[in-house]
Scaffold this active site. Sequence first.
Site, mmCIF file in Angstrom:
data_model
loop_
_atom_site.group_PDB
_atom_site.id
_atom_site.type_symbol
_atom_site.label_atom_id
_atom_site.label_comp_id
_atom_site.label_asym_id
_atom_site.label_seq_id
_atom_site.Cartn_x
_atom_site.Cartn_y
_atom_site.Cartn_z
ATOM 1 N N ASP A 1 40.277 34.171 30.722
ATOM 2 C CA ASP A 1 40.855 34.953 31.807
ATOM 3 C C ASP A 1 41.292 34.048 32.955
ATOM 4 O O ASP A 1 40.508 33.252 33.470
ATOM 5 C CB ASP A 1 39.814 35.965 32.316
ATOM 6 N N SER B 1 38.873 44.643 36.829
ATOM 7 C CA SER B 1 39.433 43.622 37.704
ATOM 8 C C SER B 1 38.999 43.906 39.151
ATOM 9 O O SER B 1 37.809 43.937 39.437
ATOM 10 C CB SER B 1 40.952 43.563 37.542
ATOM 11 N N HIS C 1 42.531 38.147 30.529
ATOM 12 C CA HIS C 1 42.409 39.301 31.419
ATOM 13 C C HIS C 1 42.817 40.607 30.749
ATOM 14 O O HIS C 1 42.251 41.657 31.027
ATOM 15 C CB HIS C 1 43.269 39.058 32.665
#
Length: 686
Positions: free
Chosen positions: A623, A538, A658
């Site tokens: 995501d 991330s 995610h």
Amino acid sequence: MKKTSIAPIAKKIAKALTIHNDVRTDHYYWLNDKDNQEVIAYLNAENSYTQQELEHTEPFQKALFEEMKGRIKEDDTTVPYKLNGYWYITKYETGKDYPIFIRRKEHIDAADEVLFDCNIMAKNHSYFKLGGISISPDNKLAAFSTDVVSRRQYTIKIKNLETGEILSDEIINTTGSATWANDNKTLFYSMKDDVTLRSHKIFKHNLGNHSNDDIEVFYEADDTFNTFVYKTKSKKYIVIGSSSTLSSEYRILNADTPHESFKIFQERIHDLEYSIAHYGDSFYIISNADGATNFKLQKTHETDTQKTAWQDVLPHRKDVLIEDIEIFKDYLVVNERENGLNNLRIISWQGEEDYYLPFNTETYTAYIGNNPDFNSDILRYGFNALTSPSAVIDYNFKTKQSIIKKEQEVLGGKFKKENYESKRIWATARDGIKVPISLVYKKGIKLDGTNPLLQYAYGSYGSTIDPSFSTIRLSLLDRGFIYAISHIRGGEYLGRAWYENGKLLTKMNTFTDFIDCSKYLIEQHYTSAKHLHAYGGSAGGLLMGAIINMNPELYHGILAAVPFVDVVTTMLDDTIPLTTGEYDEWGNPNDVKYYNYMKSYSPYDNVLPQDYPNMLVTTGLHDSQVQYWEPAKWVAKLRDLKTDTNKLLLHTDMDSGHGGASGRFESLKEVAREYAFLLDLEGIHG
């Protein structure tokens, strides 16, 4: 013999992106359309290429998966906690991927009452996540939420716990949490914006009504804020919170009178962050008011909640960060952080006692656990370290005794704490600042520069990566890897200033700290550039992108998970989920000052015709936090410009978002792929 595979080449369609009289040309902007079959075809081609390139490691991946799975106790249960007359337990059963939530009435040995069996609920879904569970005060109803797409848009439903019936009430596109008023029929929840996914509205739902008839009780108009709702531990107040990176605001309502209006606690002030907890006739406030960079604890009567009435309980200390508090009828527990380490401070309300729980190790993680009962004499807390499995511990305030209620079991028979060593070292950054690194490795290895080392960091949002235990990581340690966590600026490991010096116009410190830690690890012969690997996900994936543009020669392999790499384009698009709430972290590129700074480090904008390390990049098609097209575009551009023959692999999970796969074992297959990639680079295949 390994078959030769040909990497997919994404076509180029030049798109000019102009702002501040500056033109950026994006040749892969077209990948930003998952409804385009050509985009899906490209992602599938990348997946096929990755599969072919890693095909020779598949037996090893399977062996790693079985090894990691074999350390996990499959038939496991959490330590029970008691709330409102019931003991609550989460358990896992052998061969099953998902948890089962149960409760037992009054006595811990009473019969199991199954609340939710997620294994049944997950059937026919490639992804499943049970969100929040909220039990009504009379124990008869449970509001619960599910996400079957992995976009963190939860549907709330209500279950009658006496009959097992799922009621007709259904609320879509929520954050997943719900809060009961004390009347057992009024429910508060937060709704998400359909496009940006920002939680922007609080609604009130009356049991049995259609969600179309729900009443909006709060709208957060500022698109840099998110809103949420919860009930205080005292059960007296429903609280609506609004928060951005730098400011907070709360509204309160007596939980006995849910149809009255919320009262503002303290209106938002730029750079004033605070959180509230209720006890007796007072609120306790953790705040950074009056320049309290590391926060202080204050108190005010519940009838006068404005900042002017707040009185200091624990004043600000320059070297101690207050992270959290837990209130009991006789004691206050404060979770503090000093010199990077957690401390749990116990203070009696009578003022006679004020002491810290002892933790006798150099690097560890300690945190306040689940303590829902005000009247308890027991503090439940968690403790683990890089060499010590997670433990749930009950500490008795009266007897001063600690009881380990549960220590994580590591199955397989090979793990012994004494076979591993952990330490904390300090690298000197280029500006003279000392940056801590937590290390763990198998005892007896020689520090001669030949050890493979995996260096991990995050370094954003003030999120602290504590040195915690991992059974999965043993698969690397047992094969000679050193694991290093670099506590770089942008996190809060060394206090709030550590965060402030790694964001906005000081963000570059995050990247240079990591690089300087890498150089120090090499200088001290923990590893060498031939054996140094880096991993981040991330915002940590942004870190990976920045360091390999700046110093690619330092790294042999890179793992970049759901990486945030197209910073400028994303931050200029306020229709992308969560973008506007990020301005306080990265800056608003509509301001030329932030635009230029952001552009100077944005990984996608700074890909160069140079040699890059071996890389495995992962993402999820659904995501909502880092859109799949960022890593896809990045890989396409890297493949076009890089001048080496090293591996560059992209794997897109076409079913998830995610957080990756939802099952507890399914996600291990992703880790096995990543570990096999690294171990293969080191010539280790067993």
